[in-house]
Design an enzyme around this catalytic site. Structure first.
Site, PDB file in Angstrom:
ATOM      1  N   ASP A  72      50.613 -14.416 -20.890  1.00 31.73           N
ATOM      2  CA  ASP A  72      51.873 -13.992 -20.257  1.00 31.73           C
ATOM      3  C   ASP A  72      52.742 -15.198 -19.907  1.00 31.73           C
ATOM      4  OD1 ASP A  72      49.810 -14.516 -18.283  1.00 31.73           O
ATOM      5  OD2 ASP A  72      51.220 -13.818 -16.758  1.00 31.73           O
ATOM      6  N   GLU A 134      48.511 -14.002 -15.546  1.00 31.98           N
ATOM      7  CA  GLU A 134      48.194 -15.236 -14.804  1.00 31.98           C
ATOM      8  C   GLU A 134      49.334 -15.586 -13.866  1.00 31.98           C
ATOM      9  OE1 GLU A 134      48.091 -19.500 -13.817  1.00 31.98           O
ATOM     10  OE2 GLU A 134      49.650 -18.459 -14.937  1.00 31.98           O
TER      11      GLU A 134
HETATM   12 ZN   LIG Z   1      50.361 -21.376 -16.919  1.00 33.13          ZN
END
Ligand SMILES: [Zn+2]
Length: 384
Positions: A72, A134
């Site tokens: 992401d 993340e």
């Molecule tokens: Zn990163």
């Protein structure tokens, strides 16, 4: 065009902003690996939109090395980009695009090396671990590390290629947050004792947090590499009250903590909750059942601690000629992987200075250097 740049261009073309599904990008990686005879496991969210990928080259149940990265990226909204953020664009030896450094670069480097290592006799298996979210709550890392635990695999070490200009990082603080809701009893502001003012309690509650913060500051961690060298608290968002002439019924606080390695969120959170409950008990009981206090944790990203005899640090130090490890101020998925009881090393192409900004880029030379490093690590005998 070098293969790694071609792959990075394909990865960047998927808009994997954390709030959007990352499935198309993960499926692309799965198909690429399948094209080289590597089978993947897709660990998907309930609606299937978000997914992690786990793949092994070599003996799948042996410990091995894990190469990890998040698929992401952060949003581009409101940022002034010179070129389309989802089209990898070269200018002056730099490749521009969202995620070009943070951290599709490392994923591209791994994928570029895969064809060279399949079919080779490896000293140890290589596991690939790609996550989602993340940049938000790290739910992908939680999902994937749960999966690895279920497989019964305890990796020798985990290499996470967050952008560090290929310097070795083995320590960072955690990040966590909680929300506190205080409910009082409303009434006329002229008769404050007939109600319970939630904001008054809120002010005292914030004082409990400030005292905890002060206590950390006065007792810094000795020989710390972190700046500042203690756990910090941030009174982040406050809301409550309705009008000047009404005793406030509601108070809400969002508070963030950055636990120093060796300290942890839950211990601090539990202590604050316990102190607050004890302090407010008489007043809340006097206005029961209307009045109350509620605590809820939002997320808890653990700190990363250096571990003795980290084989990753040894190996990369030897290969790069730079044996120094550093501590950084940003958090990674490293703490979740460390909870598997393994060593973790953060080291990847590109600079964190370019991450999350308009015109994010990675230097082509960083990609080449990282591909070389991955190749050497995976093909090395492991004797470091
Ligand atoms: Zn990163």
């Amino acid at each position: 065009m070098p293969e790694v740049e071609k792959i990075l261009g394909q990865l960047v073309s998927f808009d994997t902003t954390s709030l959007k599904p990352n499935r198309a990008c993960i499926d692309f990686i799965r198909d690429y690996l399948a094209g080289h005879g590597v089978k993947s496991e897709i660990i998907a969210s309930d609606d299937g939109g978000k997914a992690c990928l786990w793949a092994t080259i070599g003996e799948s149940h042996e410990p091995g090395i894990v190469l990890a990265g998040h698929s992401d990226v952060v949003p581009v909204d409101g940022q002034d980009w010179t070129s389309d953020p989802f089209t990898l664009t070269e200018r002056d030896g730099k490749l521009y695009g969202r995620g070009s450094c943070d951290m599709k670069a490392f994923i591209a480097c791994i994928l570029a090396v895969v064809p060279e290592i399949v079919g080779k006799k490896l000293a140890r298996p290589v596991h690939l671990a790609f996550t989602h979210d993340e940049e938000t709550d790290m739910s992908g890392a939680i999902r994937l590390t749960d999966h690895i635990r279920k497989l019964g695999i305890k990796p020798e070490w985990v290499w996470i290629g967050e952008p560090t200009l290929l310097h070795m990082i083995d320590q960072h603080k955690g990040v966590a947050a909680f929300i506190t809701d205080i409910t009082g009893v409303p009434g006329h502001s002229g008769q404050p004792d007939k109600g319970l003012n939630a904001i008054e309690l809120g002010a005292q509650f914030m004082d409990i947090i400030l005292q905890a913060a002060q206590n950390k500051k006065e007792n810094p961690v000795q020989n710390s590499r972190m700046d500042p060298p203690y756990t910090t608290f941030n009174l982040a968002v406050v809301s409550g009250g309705t009008a000047e002439n009404i005793i406030a019924e509601h108070f809400q606080l969002h508070c963030q903590l950055r636990p120093h390695p060796g300290d942890d969120f839950i211990t601090n959170f539990n202590a604050i909750e316990k102190t607050a409950r004890a302090k407010f008990k008489p007043r809340l009981e006097a206005f029961a059942p209307k009045a109350g206090i509620k605590f809820c944790t939002c997320f808890d990203i653990p700190p990363l601690m250096p571990t003795p005899n980290n084989p990753g640090t040894r190996l990369l130090g030897k290969l790069t000629g730079n044996t120094e490890t550093e501590a950084v101020s940003f958090a990674t998925e490293g703490g979740f992987f460390q909870k598997l009881g393994t060593h973790v090393l953060i080291c990847g192409p590109g600079s964190i200075d370019q991450a999350h900004k308009a015109d994010e880029y990675v230097e082509k030379a960083q990609l080449t250097a990282c591909v070389d490093l991955i190749r050497q690590v995976l093909l090395s005998s492991g004797a470091a």
